[in-house]
Design an enzyme around this catalytic site. Structure first.
Site, PDB file in Angstrom:
ATOM      1  N   GLU A 222       9.718 -23.796  10.128  1.00  0.00           N
ATOM      2  CA  GLU A 222      11.084 -23.219  10.324  1.00  0.00           C
ATOM      3  C   GLU A 222      10.988 -23.461  12.068  1.00  0.00           C
ATOM      4  O   GLU A 222      10.372 -22.824  12.653  1.00  0.00           O
ATOM      5  CB  GLU A 222      10.654 -21.696  10.276  1.00  0.00           C
ATOM      6  CG  GLU A 222      10.739 -21.569   8.745  1.00  0.00           C
ATOM      7  CD  GLU A 222      12.066 -21.563   7.978  1.00  0.00           C
ATOM      8  OE1 GLU A 222      12.839 -21.425   8.648  1.00  0.00           O
ATOM      9  OE2 GLU A 222      11.989 -21.484   6.730  1.00  0.00           O
ATOM     10  N   CYS A 256      15.754 -17.618  17.426  1.00  0.00           N
ATOM     11  CA  CYS A 256      15.843 -18.957  16.935  1.00  0.00           C
ATOM     12  C   CYS A 256      17.367 -19.638  16.744  1.00  0.00           C
ATOM     13  O   CYS A 256      17.936 -20.541  16.771  1.00  0.00           O
ATOM     14  CB  CYS A 256      15.050 -19.230  15.730  1.00  0.00           C
ATOM     15  SG  CYS A 256      15.166 -18.233  14.391  1.00  0.00           S
TER      16      CYS A 256
HETATM   17  P1  NAD Z   1       4.626 -19.796  20.095  1.00  0.00           P
HETATM   18  O1  NAD Z   1       4.207 -20.619  21.365  1.00  0.00           O
HETATM   19  O2  NAD Z   1       4.151 -18.474  19.953  1.00  0.00           O
HETATM   20  O3  NAD Z   1       3.983 -20.989  19.087  1.00  0.00           O
HETATM   21  C1  NAD Z   1       4.007 -20.882  17.536  1.00  0.00           C
HETATM   22  C2  NAD Z   1       2.787 -20.701  17.088  1.00  0.00           C
HETATM   23  O4  NAD Z   1       2.627 -22.149  17.147  1.00  0.00           O
HETATM   24  C3  NAD Z   1       1.607 -19.923  17.668  1.00  0.00           C
HETATM   25  O5  NAD Z   1       1.083 -19.228  16.684  1.00  0.00           O
HETATM   26  C4  NAD Z   1       0.874 -21.024  18.580  1.00  0.00           C
HETATM   27  O6  NAD Z   1      -0.538 -20.453  18.527  1.00  0.00           O
HETATM   28  C5  NAD Z   1       0.791 -22.106  17.553  1.00  0.00           C
HETATM   29  N1  NAD Z   1       0.740 -23.380  18.457  1.00  0.00           N
HETATM   30  C6  NAD Z   1       1.149 -23.529  19.545  1.00  0.00           C
HETATM   31  N2  NAD Z   1       0.630 -24.801  20.218  1.00  0.00           N
HETATM   32  C7  NAD Z   1       0.163 -25.243  19.252  1.00  0.00           C
HETATM   33  C8  NAD Z   1      -0.744 -26.698  19.079  1.00  0.00           C
HETATM   34  N3  NAD Z   1      -0.360 -27.393  19.789  1.00  0.00           N
HETATM   35  N4  NAD Z   1      -1.185 -26.905  17.742  1.00  0.00           N
HETATM   36  C9  NAD Z   1      -1.151 -26.026  16.671  1.00  0.00           C
HETATM   37  N5  NAD Z   1      -0.410 -24.718  16.828  1.00  0.00           N
HETATM   38  C10 NAD Z   1       0.194 -24.418  18.010  1.00  0.00           C
HETATM   39  O7  NAD Z   1       6.239 -20.002  19.935  1.00  0.00           O
HETATM   40  P2  NAD Z   1       7.330 -21.120  20.259  1.00  0.00           P
HETATM   41  O8  NAD Z   1       6.863 -22.349  19.829  1.00  0.00           O
HETATM   42  O9  NAD Z   1       7.466 -20.819  21.762  1.00  0.00           O
HETATM   43  O10 NAD Z   1       8.442 -20.232  19.502  1.00  0.00           O
HETATM   44  C11 NAD Z   1       9.746 -20.707  20.006  1.00  0.00           C
HETATM   45  C12 NAD Z   1      10.390 -21.770  19.232  1.00  0.00           C
HETATM   46  O11 NAD Z   1      10.197 -21.229  17.714  1.00  0.00           O
HETATM   47  C13 NAD Z   1      11.798 -22.009  19.498  1.00  0.00           C
HETATM   48  O12 NAD Z   1      11.980 -23.351  19.429  1.00  0.00           O
HETATM   49  C14 NAD Z   1      12.688 -21.221  18.178  1.00  0.00           C
HETATM   50  O13 NAD Z   1      13.891 -21.758  18.043  1.00  0.00           O
HETATM   51  C15 NAD Z   1      11.726 -21.477  17.338  1.00  0.00           C
HETATM   52  N6  NAD Z   1      11.736 -20.413  16.333  1.00  0.00           N
HETATM   53  C16 NAD Z   1      12.093 -20.790  15.065  1.00  0.00           C
HETATM   54  C17 NAD Z   1      12.423 -19.794  13.818  1.00  0.00           C
HETATM   55  C18 NAD Z   1      12.907 -19.993  12.517  1.00  0.00           C
HETATM   56  O14 NAD Z   1      12.751 -19.357  11.850  1.00  0.00           O
HETATM   57  N7  NAD Z   1      13.237 -21.279  12.439  1.00  0.00           N
HETATM   58  C19 NAD Z   1      11.989 -18.497  14.356  1.00  0.00           C
HETATM   59  C20 NAD Z   1      11.726 -18.098  15.670  1.00  0.00           C
HETATM   60  C21 NAD Z   1      11.516 -19.237  16.592  1.00  0.00           C
END
Ligand code: NAD
Length: 471
Positions: A222, A256
Site C-alpha cells: 500500500e 496517502c
Molecule cells: P514510515 O517512515 O513510518 O515507514 C513505514 C514503515 O516502514 C515503518 O514501520 C518503518 O519502520 C518501515 N521502514 C522504513 N524504512 C525501512 C527500510 N529501509 N526497510 C524496511 N522497513 C522500513 O512511513 P513513510 O514511508 O514516511 O509513510 C509515508 C508514505 O506512505 C507516503 O508515501 C504515503 O503516501 C504512503 N502511505 C500509503 C498509504 C496507503 O494506504 N496506500 C497509507 C499511508 C501512507
C-alpha cells in the site's frame, strides 16, 4: 504543544526470530482457526479502541499534534466500527463458496474454501498510525492468521501505546507487536512469513518486495504517490474548492490519498483559487494556522525541512500562504499556481499542505498530464456531466476514484482499497481484505458411484471419437 522528537523505538533485534517462532507455534497449534477465537480477537481490538480512546487521542496528539476530533474520527471510531463490521460478516465470509461445475466434470461439487495463510507481517506508517496497523491486522485475524505487527517508530507515543495494550486485549500466543525502526523492520524481513502487508513509501516498498521475494512470500504494498484532481468546466466550483481544501487541511495533507495537485482550465482557474483561499481562511477561522488546534503539525523537523525545500524551488506563483517554521513543525496551507512540472513539488509526492494548481487547455490535456505519469493511488474528478466523468475514468488508471469529493472513497468498507502500478498492489477493507489474507483453496469433490471407462486409456478409435464429440 508537546511533541516527541523522531526516535528509534526499542529495538531488540535478537528477540525477533524468537517472537516470530513463538507466533508460528501458536498458528501451528490450530489456535487461530476457530471462528470463536477470531471473533474474540476482533472484539478485543474494538474494545481496546473504545475503552482506551482517550489514551489513543493523547498519543496521536503527542505524535502528530492531531486535533482530537480528527484523531478520534480517523484512527479510533471508524477503525472500531469497521472491525465490528468485519466481525458481523465473518461467519458468512468463512463459508465455502460454491461454484458451477461444467458438464464435462459432472457429477461433482466445486467450491472455494477460504483458509488461513499462516503467519503474517504487517508494517505500518506514521500518518494514521492506529488505522493503518489495526485494519490490516483485523482482516488478517479474521482470515484465521497469526500476526506480527510493526507500528511506525515515527509515531513513538502511539507505537508504545499499541505495544502496551495489544497484549492486554488480544491473544499474545498468536498476535505479537514488535516496536522499532529500520533495523527492526530489516530484521523482521529476514524472517519467513506467509504474507507481508506493507503500508508506506514507494522507496521502502521496493525494499520490502525484494525481501519478500527471498522466501517467495506474497505481499500487498500500500504505497503513495501523487493523486491528481481534475476540475472540469462543468464542476460546482464552490463545493469543489471547499472539499479539495479540506483534503489538504486534513492531517495537514499527510494522507496517502490527499489531493496532491489540481488540473483546471484557464477560464475557471482564478475564480477557483479565490474560492480555495476563502475555504482555507474559513477553516482557520481568523487564527494563525501555526497555533490553530484544528490544524495538524508536520510529523517532524525532517519532513518540515523537506516541505520547505518544495516551497523554495518551483518557479510558480504563490497565490496563498507560503510560510513555514521548522522548530514549530508548521507549514502554512499554500497554493502555488503553475509550478515548473520538473520541479520537486511536481515530481515528488507532496504529503503536506501545499496545493499546486496546473492550468490546462482542455480535458484531453488534463488526462494526458495524468497518464504521462505513474498510476496514482487516487484520482479525483469534479464534474456535473456524467459523460465527462465516465470519459475520465475510461481514459485513466488509478487505485481508486472519488467523484465530486476527495478521500471519502476509503470509507465504504465494501470498496476494496489499494494502488495500481507504482502506487502499489493488493486490496483490503471488508471482504477484499479477508480474501487478501486467505488462501482461496480450490476444491472439487467427485462421487465414486459412477466411473465410466470411456475416459481412461487405451484410447481406442471409438473412445477418441466419442470424447471429441463430447468436448
Ligand atoms: P514510515 O517512515 O513510518 O515507514 C513505514 C514503515 O516502514 C515503518 O514501520 C518503518 O519502520 C518501515 N521502514 C522504513 N524504512 C525501512 C527500510 N529501509 N526497510 C524496511 N522497513 C522500513 O512511513 P513513510 O514511508 O514516511 O509513510 C509515508 C508514505 O506512505 C507516503 O508515501 C504515503 O503516501 C504512503 N502511505 C500509503 C498509504 C496507503 O494506504 N496506500 C497509507 C499511508 C501512507
Amino acid at each position: 504543544m508537546a511533541f516527541h522528537t523522531e526516535t528509534t523505538a526499542p529495538n531488540d533485534t535478537a528477540n525477533i526470530a524468537d517472537t516470530v517462532a513463538a507466533v508460528r507455534a501458536g498458528f501451528d497449534s490450530g489456535l487461530t482457526r476457530p471462528v470463536s477465537w477470531r471473533l474474540d480477537q476482533l472484539r478485543g481490538l474494538s474494545a481496546m479502541l473504545r475503552t482506551e480512546s482517550d489514551r489513543f487521542e493523547a498519543a496521536l496528539a503527542s505524535d502528530l499534534g492531531k486535533p482530537s476530533i480528527e484523531g478520534y474520527a480517523a484512527d479510533i471510531a471508524t477503525v472500531a466500527s469497521e472491525i465490528d463490521d468485519i466481525a458481523k460478516h465473518l461467519p458468512k465470509w468463512m463459508k465455502p463458496r460454491r461454484v458451477k461445475v461444467p458438464l464435462t466434470v459432472q457429477p461433482g461439487r466445486a467450491y472455494v474454501l477460504p483458509q488461513p495463510l499462516g503467519v503474517t507481517l504487517i508494517i505500518a506508517p506514521w500518518n494514521y498510525p492506529v488505522q493503518l496497523l489495526l485494519l490490516p491486522a483485523a482482516v488478517s485475524i479474521a482470515a484465521g492468521n497469526a500476526c506480527v505487527l510493526k507500528p511506525s517508530e515515527v509515531a513513538p507515543a502511539t507505537s508504545a501505546l499499541l505495544a502496551e495494550l495489544l497484549p492486554r486485549f488480544t491473544d499474545s500466543k498468536a498476535i505479537a507487536t514488535v516496536e522499532g525502526g529500520v533495523d527492526t523492520s530489516t530484521e523482521l524481513l529476514e524472517q519467513r512469513f506467509d504474507y507481508i502487508f506493507y503500508t508506506g513509501s514507494t522507496a521502502v516498498g521496493r525494499i520490502v518486495h525484494q525481501a519478500a521475494s527471498r522466501h517467495l512470500t506474497p505481499c500487498t504494498l500500500e504505497l503513495g504517490g501523487k493523486s491528481p484532481v481534475l476540475v472540469d468546466d462543468s464542476a460546482n466550483l464552490e463545493v469543489a474548492a471547499r472539499r479539495i481544501a479540506w483534503g489538504k487541511w486534513l492531517n495537514a495533507g499527510q494522507t496517502c490519498v490527499a489531493p496532491d495537485y489540481v488540473l483546471i482550465s484557464a477560464t475557471h482557474r482564478d475564480r477557483f483559487v479565490e474560492l480555495l483561499e476563502r475555504s482555507f481562511a474559513e477553516f482557520a477561522d481568523g487564527t494563525d494556522t501555526r497555533t490553530n488546534p484544528d490544524f495538524t503539525s508536520i510529523v517532524n523537523e525532517r519532513h518540515t525541512e523537506r516541505l520547505r525545500g518544495l516551497l523554495a524551488n518551483h518557479n510558480g506563483t504563490v497565490a496563498f500562504g507560503g510560510d513555514s517554521d521548522v522548530a514549530d513543525r508548521w507549514v502554512e496551507p499554500t497554493i502555488i499556481i503553475d509550478p515548473d512540472p520538473d520541479s520537486p513539488v511536481m515530481q515528488e509526492e507532496i504529503f503536506g499542505p501545499i496545493l499546486p494548481i496546473i492550468t490546462v487547455d482542455s480535458l484531453a490535456d488534463a488526462i494526458s498530464f495524468v497518464t504521462d505519469r505513474p498510476h496514482p493511488l487516487a484520482l479525483y474528478v469534479f464534474a456535473e456531466h456524467d459523460d465527462t466523468i465516465e470519459h475520465v475514468i475510461d481514459h485513466t488508471s488509478a487505485g481508486g476514484t472519488c467523484i465530486n469529493h476527495v478521500i471519502q472513497h476509503l470509507l465504504p468498507s465494501d470498496l476494496p482499497f489499494g494502488g495500481v502500478g507504482e502506487s502499489g498492489f493488493g486490496r483490503y477493507h471488508g471482504r477484499a481484505g479477508f480474501d487478501t489474507f486467505s488462501n482461496l483453496r480450490a476444491v472439487l469433490k467427485k462421487p465414486t458411484r459412477i466411473d465410466p471407462k470411456l475416459v481412461y486409456p487405451p484410447y481406442t478409435e471409438k473412445k477418441s471419437k466419442l470424447i471429441r464429440r463430447f468436448l
